[in-house]
Design a protein around this motif. Sequence first.
Motif, short mmCIF file in Angstrom:
data_model
loop_
_atom_site.label_atom_id
_atom_site.label_comp_id
_atom_site.label_asym_id
_atom_site.label_seq_id
_atom_site.Cartn_x
_atom_site.Cartn_y
_atom_site.Cartn_z
N ASN A 199 0.83 -1.17 0.04
CA ASN A 199 0.12 0.10 -0.17
C ASN A 199 0.83 1.29 -0.05
O ASN A 199 0.15 2.38 -0.17
CB ASN A 199 -0.91 0.13 1.32
CG ASN A 199 -2.20 -0.84 1.13
OD1 ASN A 199 -2.57 -0.91 -0.24
ND2 ASN A 199 -2.60 -1.45 1.97
N GLN A 200 2.15 1.28 0.32
CA GLN A 200 2.87 2.28 0.41
C GLN A 200 3.71 2.56 -0.94
O GLN A 200 3.71 1.75 -1.84
CB GLN A 200 4.10 2.25 1.37
CG GLN A 200 3.38 1.78 2.70
CD GLN A 200 2.59 2.79 3.30
OE1 GLN A 200 2.43 3.92 2.65
NE2 GLN A 200 1.90 2.59 4.33
N ARG B 172 -0.81 15.00 -1.47
CA ARG B 172 -1.20 15.21 -2.75
C ARG B 172 -2.10 13.93 -3.17
O ARG B 172 -2.20 13.79 -4.46
CB ARG B 172 0.07 15.07 -3.63
CG ARG B 172 0.89 16.37 -3.25
CD ARG B 172 1.85 16.55 -4.36
NE ARG B 172 2.91 15.48 -4.51
CZ ARG B 172 3.74 15.66 -5.33
NH1 ARG B 172 4.02 16.53 -6.33
NH2 ARG B 172 4.96 14.74 -5.51
N LYS B 173 -3.01 13.48 -2.26
CA LYS B 173 -3.92 12.64 -2.51
C LYS B 173 -3.44 11.25 -3.02
O LYS B 173 -4.05 10.35 -3.87
CB LYS B 173 -5.10 12.94 -3.59
CG LYS B 173 -5.66 14.30 -3.22
CD LYS B 173 -6.87 14.25 -2.15
CE LYS B 173 -7.23 15.38 -1.48
NZ LYS B 173 -8.57 15.91 -2.43
N ARG B 174 -2.21 11.08 -2.75
CA ARG B 174 -1.64 9.66 -3.10
C ARG B 174 -0.29 9.40 -1.96
O ARG B 174 -0.05 10.29 -1.50
CB ARG B 174 -0.85 9.58 -4.52
CG ARG B 174 0.23 10.68 -4.77
CD ARG B 174 0.66 10.53 -6.25
NE ARG B 174 1.79 11.24 -6.39
CZ ARG B 174 1.51 12.65 -7.04
NH1 ARG B 174 0.46 12.90 -7.25
NH2 ARG B 174 2.60 13.34 -7.33
N GLN B 175 -0.12 8.16 -1.68
CA GLN B 175 0.94 7.99 -0.59
C GLN B 175 2.36 8.21 -0.98
O GLN B 175 2.65 7.63 -2.22
CB GLN B 175 0.81 6.54 -0.14
CG GLN B 175 -0.72 6.10 0.54
CD GLN B 175 -0.80 4.80 1.11
OE1 GLN B 175 -0.09 3.70 0.32
NE2 GLN B 175 -1.22 4.60 2.00
N GLU B 176 3.00 9.08 -0.50
CA GLU B 176 4.43 9.27 -0.67
C GLU B 176 5.19 9.62 0.57
O GLU B 176 4.46 9.90 1.54
CB GLU B 176 4.48 10.74 -1.53
CG GLU B 176 3.57 10.54 -2.59
CD GLU B 176 3.55 12.12 -3.23
OE1 GLU B 176 4.57 12.57 -4.28
OE2 GLU B 176 2.81 13.26 -2.93
N LEU B 177 6.39 9.34 0.54
CA LEU B 177 7.20 9.87 1.60
C LEU B 177 7.20 11.41 1.76
O LEU B 177 6.88 12.21 0.99
CB LEU B 177 8.47 9.46 1.61
CG LEU B 177 8.85 7.94 1.47
CD1 LEU B 177 10.35 7.70 1.30
CD2 LEU B 177 8.47 7.48 3.09
N ALA B 178 7.09 11.87 3.05
CA ALA B 178 6.70 13.38 3.20
C ALA B 178 8.28 14.11 2.81
O ALA B 178 8.05 15.15 2.21
CB ALA B 178 6.92 13.53 4.86
N ARG B 179 9.24 13.43 2.73
CA ARG B 179 10.45 14.16 2.32
C ARG B 179 10.75 14.42 0.56
O ARG B 179 11.42 14.95 0.14
CB ARG B 179 11.87 13.53 2.76
CG ARG B 179 11.77 12.20 2.47
CD ARG B 179 13.40 11.69 2.98
NE ARG B 179 13.38 10.31 2.95
CZ ARG B 179 14.06 9.60 1.83
NH1 ARG B 179 14.43 10.43 0.81
NH2 ARG B 179 14.24 8.29 2.02
N ASP B 180 9.65 13.60 -0.01
CA ASP B 180 9.47 13.55 -1.37
C ASP B 180 8.45 14.42 -1.84
O ASP B 180 8.17 14.75 -3.29
CB ASP B 180 9.14 12.26 -1.98
CG ASP B 180 10.35 11.12 -1.83
OD1 ASP B 180 11.64 11.60 -1.74
OD2 ASP B 180 9.99 9.90 -1.66
#
Length: 799
Positions: free
Chosen positions: A48-49, A77-85
Amino acid sequence: MTDLQTVSRTSALMTASLAAMAWSASANAQTATSSPAAPHFAATAAENQPAVQGRADASGAVQAPSGGAGDIVVTARKRQELARDVPISILAVSGDKLAERNVLRLTDLVTVAPNFTLSLGGGQPATYLRGFGTYGTTFAQSVGKFVDNVSYGRDIHSRLPLFDIQRVEVLNGPQVLLYGNSTTAGAINITTKTPGDKFSVDALVSHEFNFHETTIDASVTVPVTETLSIRGALFYQDLNKGWLHNTSTNQDDPRFRNRGYRGTALFKPTPNLEIKVKGEFTSVRDRGSNGQQIRQSTNPNRQLTDVTFDDNRQAAIAGAPFFAPEFYGVNNTVVQGDIDWKTGLGTLHSTTAYLDTHQSSAQSSSSGRPDIAILQRTDYKQFSQELRLTGDLGRVDYLIGGYYEHNDYNVFGAIDLNPPGVNIPLPGVGRYLELVQKNRSYSSFGDLTWHITNKLNVEIGARYTKLNQSNDQTSDAVPLITNFSFSTRKSQIKSTIDPALRPLLVSLFGGTPHELYGIDRNESHLQPQAIIQYRPNRDLMLYAKFVQGDKQGGVDFSYNGTATGAPANRATFAPEGARSFEIGLKGVTANRALEYSLDLFQTRFKDLQLSAFQGTTVFVTNVGKAVTRGVEAEVIYRPVSRLTIDATGNYLDAEYRDFPGAPCTVAQTLATPAGQICSQNLSGAPTPFQSKWSGTLNISYGYTAGNFEITPTVSVLGRSSYNVSTNNDPLARQSALALIDLNLAVLHTPSGVRASIFAKNITNKKYLEYGVATSLIPGAFTVYSSRGATVGLQLGWHF
């Protein structure tokens, strides 16, 4: 059947049809490829990540390789991302961290996010981010609140509790592209926990000793089949000893009794289809207030008995002639359905939601006199539907979508004035106020990201929104309203309108009694956004962002007319515009043990919407221009695997550029000759609730002793001085402060039982949350203060 009900049922049928089509198509696709039937409920956390090097656990925290600084997965941004990205200034906090800090609702978040302010003083929440926001009932919120992708756009939603939370994200700056109109200052993005594929029980119970506050946050996940799982959560909070003793009622104010229930079902009939249904009910009951007097009246006939800033207050509306104890109550119901369908074109996401909120309140001036009672009832119903399609075409990622919202906003109440309570020989009268508003919003949005090279991305997007609004607004005379409660309905008050009382009403409130019908407003806004993102290497990302956003205009709920009439055009206020520039960098270094972010920003506002309580009414206007600019930094450092040092630092310069005609301070009002209208020029003055300098420091170290994991934590929030009034009154200046929290947690690994002792604000710093001139008492001033030191015990269990 109402329009809202018709639209709700039609869209619900459309959503159900979409789910059936998606299930059927996915099942057929699976059959066509001869895929074996296998358990595919709720993919693992790693599935899921986003594609990152590392693994995400159930709390959303991503474990970086080699014991690095770690990261957190966000959905900004309405999708799963690492915060630093993510090329956004963002502060993300996991639900576990919120629980450790005893953050139970958004008002508690101010100790975690230093650029965020939420004050409940005066009965009308003031929500600010980077020095700008919204105060009052009239406006949509400049700092949007979103829970599981659903907008909670009114101030009445600010008091709802936080429970069974996966993550809270504070998104700084305008977020209009994906979150829509009315997020010109920023957004709070809240994600609740969803069912997993294993049976689990989570329970958290805490008791705070100084103010006798007990909270329960519990949840259970039950896999029903291989493809269906359900989760139930409940919340209870009872604070029955406030931090101020009300000498008028002999009770300790304020007191809370809040509860919430949530049920979520997750269904994954195929690997490409996920359907989630959620239902939630929350109830908030706040009793009493935290307001007290700090300045004596200049009128010898209206002297106050207690003007010392201490642990006492006076509020007398519970007795004659109002018989209305101070309270603030909210009931909120949400029904929501989400569909994620992976198709050949990309992933199609649908969110359908219905929100039903009821609020009532009775507030006093905290003068200790039976002089004024502010009574209000709000009924809010909202239906929303969003569709988004995301995918890629080689080097181009795309997102396209549409959004529809229909809400009915009905707010009414009375400002009860009892002149004998301040030694004025006139009978009592109430000013009845009502706003019946219907809003329809239609939006389409799109975003394209071109990966020019493996290091350089260019993102361009825009949102087009069309807004239709109809309003009816009333201001008229009623007798004093008595025995106001949460169950009081509009018909009970409106039926008492008495034309014979209008001369008395005008003599006390000014203006002209009126009923205005059919004030229609139609707006359209094009809101563009552009981002350049560059990665010189895998550990560093630089970005530059431009965004232009708007917030909807409307009609002033408290419009009083003028001395010569009540022209409808004077009741309206214009849309608010914001244009923002931001540059920043995010990265990791020191063998991935150190994670950092830094951004510089500037946002300019035009026609800034502003309201302030003045005398016995609310002052509403559009400010000409305003600006906020500053620097934000965050560092997370793990020099060894068990030691974490997390620090933030912010510099903020937010000011009005063009604000003549602002409400006066107490001193200015007293200096104005009788018969003249007092105003001041706040051009160049700082905006309220903001500190030039602020920051946080958190240090935790975990070590093992047999079967126990022991983790002590120290947390510090520091802020330079700031003003908590909406008119920059020196009486509302809060000096620089530092709040220190301690926590000692012990986890018994075999059983999953966790116990902790917490101490918050250990130096017992009681700081100001809001300040305003006292109604009807010349020279007097009311402040609303925080609670002092708290000490408690927390027990948790995960199975």
